[in-house]
Design a protein around this motif. Structure first.
Motif, PDB file in Angstrom:
ATOM      1  N   UNK A  42     -14.967  -8.743  -3.750  1.00 21.63           N
ATOM      2  CA  UNK A  42     -15.523  -9.218  -5.280  1.00 21.63           C
ATOM      3  C   UNK A  42     -14.305  -9.502  -5.850  1.00 21.63           C
ATOM      4  N   UNK A  43     -13.547 -10.971  -6.192  1.00 25.65           N
ATOM      5  CA  UNK A  43     -12.516 -11.152  -6.677  1.00 25.65           C
ATOM      6  C   UNK A  43     -12.587 -10.702  -8.341  1.00 25.65           C
ATOM      7  N   UNK A  44     -13.790 -10.898  -8.672  1.00 22.86           N
ATOM      8  CA  UNK A  44     -14.082 -10.570 -10.135  1.00 22.86           C
ATOM      9  C   UNK A  44     -14.160  -9.474 -10.975  1.00 22.86           C
ATOM     10  N   UNK A  45     -13.886  -8.509  -9.810  1.00 24.69           N
ATOM     11  CA  UNK A  45     -14.083  -7.076 -10.181  1.00 24.69           C
ATOM     12  C   UNK A  45     -12.764  -6.465  -9.757  1.00 24.69           C
ATOM     13  N   UNK A  46     -11.791  -6.408 -10.615  1.00 20.13           N
ATOM     14  CA  UNK A  46     -10.545  -5.792 -10.174  1.00 20.13           C
ATOM     15  C   UNK A  46     -10.062  -4.627 -11.608  1.00 20.13           C
ATOM     16  N   UNK A  47      -9.421  -3.628 -11.228  1.00 20.62           N
ATOM     17  CA  UNK A  47      -9.201  -2.801 -12.354  1.00 20.62           C
ATOM     18  C   UNK A  47      -8.185  -3.219 -13.257  1.00 20.62           C
ATOM     19  N   UNK A  48      -7.288  -4.214 -12.775  1.00 14.97           N
ATOM     20  CA  UNK A  48      -6.068  -4.501 -14.086  1.00 14.97           C
ATOM     21  C   UNK A  48      -5.260  -3.419 -14.259  1.00 14.97           C
ATOM     22  N   UNK A  49      -5.383  -2.208 -13.611  1.00 17.57           N
ATOM     23  CA  UNK A  49      -4.412  -1.016 -13.955  1.00 17.57           C
ATOM     24  C   UNK A  49      -4.170  -0.408 -12.627  1.00 17.57           C
ATOM     25  N   UNK A  50      -2.914  -0.049 -12.354  1.00 18.38           N
ATOM     26  CA  UNK A  50      -2.688   0.253 -10.948  1.00 18.38           C
ATOM     27  C   UNK A  50      -1.381   1.282 -11.368  1.00 18.38           C
ATOM     28  N   UNK A  51      -1.465   2.715 -10.845  1.00 19.62           N
ATOM     29  CA  UNK A  51      -0.535   3.733 -10.803  1.00 19.62           C
ATOM     30  C   UNK A  51      -0.256   3.928  -9.246  1.00 19.62           C
ATOM     31  N   UNK A  52       1.349   3.529  -9.244  1.00 18.78           N
ATOM     32  CA  UNK A  52       2.009   3.740  -8.226  1.00 18.78           C
ATOM     33  C   UNK A  52       3.008   5.071  -8.052  1.00 18.78           C
ATOM     34  N   UNK A  53       3.099   5.701  -7.281  1.00 17.69           N
ATOM     35  CA  UNK A  53       4.011   6.949  -7.135  1.00 17.69           C
ATOM     36  C   UNK A  53       4.684   6.887  -5.803  1.00 17.69           C
ATOM     37  N   UNK A  54       5.877   7.152  -5.839  1.00 18.00           N
ATOM     38  CA  UNK A  54       6.839   7.092  -4.515  1.00 18.00           C
ATOM     39  C   UNK A  54       7.258   8.363  -4.568  1.00 18.00           C
ATOM     40  N   UNK A  55       6.760   9.138  -3.324  1.00 20.68           N
ATOM     41  CA  UNK A  55       7.606  10.409  -3.106  1.00 20.68           C
ATOM     42  C   UNK A  55       8.531  10.256  -1.994  1.00 20.68           C
ATOM     43  N   UNK A  56       9.674  10.326  -2.155  1.00 23.63           N
ATOM     44  CA  UNK A  56      10.824   9.774  -1.169  1.00 23.63           C
ATOM     45  C   UNK A  56      11.515  10.784  -0.383  1.00 23.63           C
ATOM     46  N   UNK A  57      11.812  10.793   0.798  1.00 19.92           N
ATOM     47  CA  UNK A  57      12.641  11.433   1.678  1.00 19.92           C
ATOM     48  C   UNK A  57      11.848  12.696   2.243  1.00 19.92           C
ATOM     49  N   UNK A  58      10.388  12.281   2.683  1.00 15.87           N
ATOM     50  CA  UNK A  58       9.698  13.424   3.067  1.00 15.87           C
ATOM     51  C   UNK A  58       9.480  13.214   4.556  1.00 15.87           C
ATOM     52  N   UNK A  59      10.165  14.324   5.261  1.00 16.92           N
ATOM     53  CA  UNK A  59      10.090  14.228   6.717  1.00 16.92           C
ATOM     54  C   UNK A  59       8.886  14.323   7.417  1.00 16.92           C
ATOM     55  N   UNK A  60       8.610  13.923   8.875  1.00 19.05           N
ATOM     56  CA  UNK A  60       7.366  13.862   9.357  1.00 19.05           C
ATOM     57  C   UNK A  60       6.749  15.051   9.556  1.00 19.05           C
ATOM     58  N   UNK A  61       7.565  16.172   9.666  1.00 21.20           N
ATOM     59  CA  UNK A  61       7.165  17.516   9.949  1.00 21.20           C
ATOM     60  C   UNK A  61       6.262  17.966   8.628  1.00 21.20           C
TER      61      UNK A  61
END
Length: 398
Positions: free
Chosen positions: A107-126
């Motif tokens: 549904x393209x007419x139902x969008x939140x229009x608010x997005x929270x983006x958090x980046x946690x960097x440098x985390x290894x695979x283990x």
């Protein structure tokens, strides 16, 4: 004798096809069972994980999709952010529409229009491999493996329709240590833990309970533990500030999309100090626990009109570099640039202007003469042929 030979050949050929189909189905089933959420979520291919948080009604992300791909790139995340905010993805992003269709609701007419983006960097695979999403009490979520791209992800939004809110990192100002310590005590109580102060600000011990009857205890005399605590307090403060800001924005009746961008470097600091110890895994669990709780609080403030994207990147990059290069541009910028260029007049501008004026006057006079000639000819040919009674009358007037 030809018939039995052809019949046996057909049987053998069909049998081989049947065996191949069974092998392909078993391989697909094995691959599908390995992509489920749960323990060891980070053991797949890629350089990180992307956690997608939806509201309890599953309004914006698809809950189940057999055709969904188990990985995302930075361009995919950027395109997802654009669509969720109500804008078409930038042409510079190499994203397939099928991947977005498999990820987002139709549904393209139902969008939140608010997005929270958090980046946690440098985390290894283990550290990522020890994740168990069932420990965080998530109501509606999905995840993808994050595949790093060699090029930077740059895109823009119209500044009059999108509000870009930066969730800045922890402050290094020594004068803020007392306020940070107080916020840390409140955060510890909010998470069911406690903080015991030391002789100096931010030199005490922080203890937070985790899942499976375990807890994380940090000694803030250590630099890595203090960085983690500061980053956690900064995230806690900024999310609460965003909630208050949104309430004020809602009262002003401004229909503006909101993009909340933040980064977290606390787990990276624990990894650099403790190496392959269990403490970085607990630190990642605590970060996600706080992020989920804060996202749930934002759900109440936004009335469910917000989604969350947590990108856990294993690449170690400088703190000054961002995962996304986002710019706010004005729609009138192109027009303004043209106006600015028109202000730079050529040296012979007066002569050119005089010629244009003379040419305009000549064309205007030619047009007027042409119109008057046509009108005169029209009336000339439409004159009555009968004699004028007054002109040809023999009446003499005194």
């Amino acid at each position: 004798m030809a018939f039995p030979f052809s019949f046996s050949f057909t049987v053998i050929f069909n049998g081989l096809n049947f065996i191949m189909i069974l092998l392909l189905c078993s391989a697909a089933q094995t691959k599908g069972s390995g992509s489920g959420a749960g323990a060891g979520a980070g053991s797949g291919s890629g350089s990180g994980l992307v956690l997608l948080l939806d509201n309890p009604d599953h309004s914006y992300f698809r809950t189940q999709s057999l055709s969904q791909e188990a990985y995302m790139t930075q361009s995919d995340i950027a395109a997802t952010m654009s669509v969720l905010l109500g804008f078409a993805p930038s042409a510079s992003l190499s994203v397939s529409s099928s991947k977005l269709d498999a990820l987002l609701t139709p549904n393209p007419f139902k969008r939140p229009h608010a997005v929270l983006v958090l980046e946690a960097r440098g985390i290894n695979q283990e550290t990522l491999s020890g994740l168990d999403f069932s420990n965080f009490g998530l109501e509606s979520y999905s995840y993808r493996h994050l595949v790093a791209e060699s090029s930077d992800t740059a895109f823009d939004f119209p500044e009059d329709e999108v509000m870009l809110v930066s969730l800045k990192g922890a402050s290094d100002d020594e004068n803020d240590l007392h306020s940070i310590e107080k916020e840390l005590s409140d955060l510890a109580l909010w998470l069911g833990g406690f903080y015991t102060g030391g002789q100096q600000p931010m030199q005490g011990n922080l203890s937070i309970p985790l899942s499976k009857e375990s807890s994380l205890t940090l000694n803030l005399l250590k630099g890595a533990d203090q960085i983690f605590a500061k980053e956690l307090v900064s995230l806690y403060q900024n999310i609460r500030r965003v909630a208050v800001m949104h309430e004020n924005l809602a009262e002003s009746s401004l229909d503006t999309a909101e993009l909340l961008l933040g980064s977290f470097a606390g787990v990276e600091a624990l990894q650099e100090h403790y190496g392959h110890n269990n403490i970085p895994c607990k630190g990642l669990e605590l970060f996600l626990n706080v992020a989920v709780k804060l996202f749930n609080s934002l759900q109440l403030s936004y009335g469910g009109q917000i989604v969350g994207i947590v990108a856990m990147n294993s690449n170690v990059v400088p703190s000054s570099e961002e995962m996304f290069d986002i710019k706010l541009t004005s729609r009138n910028s192109h027009l303004l640039s043209e106006l600015d260029s028109s202000k730079r007049l050529p040296p012979n501008f007066a002569e050119v202007q005089a010629k244009l004026i003379r040419k305009a006057v000549a064309w205007s006079m030619a047009f007027i003469l042409l119109v008057t000639t046509l009108v005169g000819v029209y009336y000339l040919f439409n004159m009555p042929i009968t004699r004028d009674t007054l002109l040809y009358s023999n009446v003499k007037l005194d």
